[in-house]
Design an enzyme around this catalytic site. Sequence first.
Site, PDB file in Angstrom:
ATOM      1  N   THR A 183     -14.529 109.615 -21.280  1.00 62.14           N
ATOM      2  CA  THR A 183     -14.927 108.847 -19.798  1.00 62.14           C
ATOM      3  C   THR A 183     -14.435 107.810 -19.307  1.00 62.14           C
ATOM      4  O   THR A 183     -14.809 107.127 -17.801  1.00 62.14           O
ATOM      5  CB  THR A 183     -15.781 107.547 -21.530  1.00 62.14           C
ATOM      6  OG1 THR A 183     -14.906 106.735 -21.762  1.00 62.14           O
ATOM      7  CG2 THR A 183     -16.328 108.209 -22.148  1.00 62.14           C
ATOM      8  N   LYS A 184     -12.809 107.817 -18.420  1.00 65.85           N
ATOM      9  CA  LYS A 184     -12.602 106.970 -18.136  1.00 65.85           C
ATOM     10  C   LYS A 184     -12.365 107.438 -16.898  1.00 65.85           C
ATOM     11  O   LYS A 184     -12.835 108.402 -16.098  1.00 65.85           O
ATOM     12  CB  LYS A 184     -10.865 106.736 -18.556  1.00 65.85           C
ATOM     13  CG  LYS A 184     -10.693 106.469 -19.768  1.00 65.85           C
ATOM     14  CD  LYS A 184     -10.753 104.913 -20.092  1.00 65.85           C
ATOM     15  CE  LYS A 184     -10.906 104.636 -21.800  1.00 65.85           C
ATOM     16  NZ  LYS A 184     -10.338 104.249 -22.881  1.00 65.85           N
TER      17      LYS A 184
END
Length: 385
Positions: A183-184
């Site tokens: 998700t980064k």
Amino acid sequence: MRNKFIPFSPPWIGEEEINEVVDTLKSDWITTGPKVKKFEEEFCRYFNSPSALALNSCTAALHTALVTLGIGPGDEVITTPMTFCASVNVIEHVGAKPVLVDVESDTLNIDPNKIESAITNKTKAILPVHYSGHPVELDTIYDIAEKYNLYVVEDAAHAIHAKYKGRFIGSSNNPVCFSFYATKNLTTAEGGMLTGDPNFIERARIISLHGMSKDAWKRYSKEGSWYYEVVYPGFKYNMTDIQASIGLWQLNKLENFQRRRREIVNMYNSAFKDIEALRTPIERPEVEHSWHLYVLRLNLEMLRIDRNQFIEELKNRNIGTSVHFIPIHLHPYYRDKYGFKPNDFPVAYENYLKIISLPLYPRMSNEDVYDVIEAVIDVVKKYRR
Ligand SMILES: *Cc1c(COP(=O)(O)O)cnc(C)c1O
């Protein structure tokens, strides 16, 4: 209302990443090798880092950093309750004691003015987290660290591409830990990077790979030798060339990703800034936010529902959201071990009840953004007090 669910934060993997991974898989070397080395070099060049070590997670980078600095039983490390559990778990991993300091109410970053009163003769380090991608007040924290002879280990899981006073996070000599989790802002599926002083990184590299004085690629390549020595009972934290294949292209695309994130943030800000029931996130003039998260806060006095119900209402409108974070002191392990009460860190606790992270990812279309805005405004109108 839209009929297709908007996820909170899907990755954006292109043909370039896929082809690079395939190229690695078809080569004779699939784990830590030439592509990891190239990824470390390009990362250093991009962010002006003195030196970089690619690892299999940010958690691994944080753990390796604490061990390399010699932090262990009897020591205390100051950090924030407003973070992911990994930032604090690693302090427990080395046998040290996490000491939590409450956050500032505007950025939700550790409050530098409250750090000094938490320092004891056991304090060895400060571990600040650049919450949501807004850099902490680094100058103040460095000053305190210098005055009390403490290390500063930055959790920069959210802060890739963020700047403090014109300098990239990760360009300093102290240990800085990045995450490439799915998700980064930049992903390798799983992965992390530890940056810092070259001598420190050299020691960290050994500790992160079994404590062996020579890595496998060097041993198994033609110019290598079979001989190695174990100088510390180290970890197995290395990044693979498969992950680095993804990372190299993600790094290439990062500037475009960041530009798109900022466009979306501007759309959200202009839609929400005049709505009394909502509070938009800030960006101080001396920093460049990396906009990993768009954290909206609810003015609960203006609404007839709480945050949890607000999230349900958004879900019913097909909008995926999340909460960053459940403060550390509320989790049973920490609550019970240290006897924490919710109001021990009142700013973190009160804000926890108000925060919602909206979808924010470069692949979002303008339509997606408008649909999120429409849904948020619809919920506010329906439940306004
Ligand atoms: C994601 C995250 C981590 C952990 O990153 P991993 O790469 O999954 O280990 C650490 N700290 C914060 C603040 C995070 O958001």
